[in-house]
Write a protein that holds these residues in place. Sequence first.
Motif, PDB file in Angstrom:
ATOM      1  N   LYS A 182       0.821  -1.218   0.000  1.00  0.00           N
ATOM      2  CA  LYS A 182       0.000   0.000   0.000  1.00  0.00           C
ATOM      3  C   LYS A 182       0.854   1.267   0.000  1.00  0.00           C
ATOM      4  O   LYS A 182       0.576   2.216  -0.735  1.00  0.00           O
ATOM      5  N   LEU A 183       1.901   1.276   0.830  1.00  0.00           N
ATOM      6  CA  LEU A 183       2.645   2.523   1.036  1.00  0.00           C
ATOM      7  C   LEU A 183       3.967   2.582   0.283  1.00  0.00           C
ATOM      8  O   LEU A 183       4.451   3.660  -0.045  1.00  0.00           O
ATOM      9  N   GLY A 184       4.588   1.431  -0.010  1.00  0.00           N
ATOM     10  CA  GLY A 184       5.874   1.425  -0.721  1.00  0.00           C
ATOM     11  C   GLY A 184       6.986   2.001   0.125  1.00  0.00           C
ATOM     12  O   GLY A 184       6.741   2.523   1.212  1.00  0.00           O
ATOM     13  N   PRO A 185       8.250   1.912  -0.350  1.00  0.00           N
ATOM     14  CA  PRO A 185       9.366   2.437   0.430  1.00  0.00           C
ATOM     15  C   PRO A 185       9.558   3.940   0.198  1.00  0.00           C
ATOM     16  O   PRO A 185       9.102   4.416  -0.829  1.00  0.00           O
ATOM     17  N   PRO A 186      10.214   4.662   1.100  1.00  0.00           N
ATOM     18  CA  PRO A 186      10.639   4.214   2.423  1.00  0.00           C
ATOM     19  C   PRO A 186       9.412   4.037   3.317  1.00  0.00           C
ATOM     20  O   PRO A 186       8.426   4.740   3.146  1.00  0.00           O
ATOM     21  N   LEU A 187       9.536   3.146   4.303  1.00  0.00           N
ATOM     22  CA  LEU A 187       8.356   2.777   5.093  1.00  0.00           C
ATOM     23  C   LEU A 187       8.745   2.563   6.558  1.00  0.00           C
ATOM     24  O   LEU A 187       9.740   1.906   6.850  1.00  0.00           O
ATOM     25  N   ARG A 188       7.970   3.162   7.433  1.00  0.00           N
ATOM     26  CA  ARG A 188       8.112   2.858   8.876  1.00  0.00           C
ATOM     27  C   ARG A 188       6.712   2.583   9.398  1.00  0.00           C
ATOM     28  O   ARG A 188       5.880   3.498   9.423  1.00  0.00           O
TER      29      ARG A 188
END
Length: 340
Positions: A182-188
């Motif tokens: 859903k969000l892709g990188p970069p990801l936290r």
Amino acid sequence: MLEQQIDGVRRRALERIQSAANADELEAARVEALGRKGFLSNASKEFGKLAPEERARAGKLLNEAKQAIETALEDRRARFDRDTLKAKLESEWIDLTLPAPGIRPGSLHPVTQVQTEIEELFISMGFTVLDGPEVETEYHNFDALNIPANHPARDTQDTFWLTNGLLLRTHTSPVQVRGMQKLGPPLRMIAPGRVFRNEEVDASHEHTFYQLEGMMIDRDVSVAHLIYFMMTLLSSIFRREVTVRLRPGFFPFVEPGFELDIQCLICGGPGCPVCKQSGWVELLPCGLVHPNVLRMSGIDPEEWNGFAFGLGLTRLAMMRYGIDDIRLLASGDLRFLNQF
Ligand code: FA5
């Protein structure tokens, strides 16, 4: 003669009124004295036999007697009313000066309390909190995490299978997959949630418990970052020094993989049912995300890498609050819950 009779009736009626113990007795006295067939009414029937001057005197006496009886009846009735009101006031009396019993608000469940603290901590470090479904697809729970069908790692997570290839998620790791897609990188991201395993229940194992998944994907993420975040998490929750050990652990979705154990805070190390007499509690498995997992979610492992962890949130709550049996947490027992 008639005068004496009136006098006698008057005296007797007043005596009966005075001695009436309740409203019924009072009414009986009234009927006896003043009723249509009562004493006074009978006396007045004698009037015709009297000489006119006697009649006037007797009439006066009769009126006086009637008035005296009516007044006595009224007084007695008023006293009954006062007594009834007094008894009612006494029985319904409320002391308005007493302190109120106080509001007894409920409290958050210990697992919720720990979860909220961890969420706040990770939000402050730039992480997003994600949610995922408890009924999962086999793909998200296993395949996309590098656990293909027939892989032995599936056996370590005894699964409640539903129909159509659906299952009750065995861990929160499928939310990693959903987060990456859903969000892709970069990801936290972190993902707290309920998970299910078809396994035997004991002091440290439930069939339904909570985990908290965490993942960070960026460029040049290393084991040092992973350890930094794990130690930050533990010191924030325990607010004191706790002994941990890091050992190699195998999970198909991380490489290298670690088991981070905490020295049992129930027994302090010598061994108890919670740590299965080992002195250590498995709490925080983690590792660097396997390149296959990144690839399967459309992330180029040449450019990105990351760490992931799967905290045993229920066990963490047990360690934090010194709860020596996991089954207490879902017991709904207010004697237990009121302590938090
Ligand atoms: C996993 O579930 C992995 N998904 C964790 C992970 C995520 C590893 C990301 C690497 C990277 P494991 O089966 O060991 O791993 O469970 C994780 C934690 O959940 C355990 O350390 C333990 O604290 C807790 N746990 C496991 N089974 C139970 C149970 N039956 N009752 C209560 N807590 C449990």
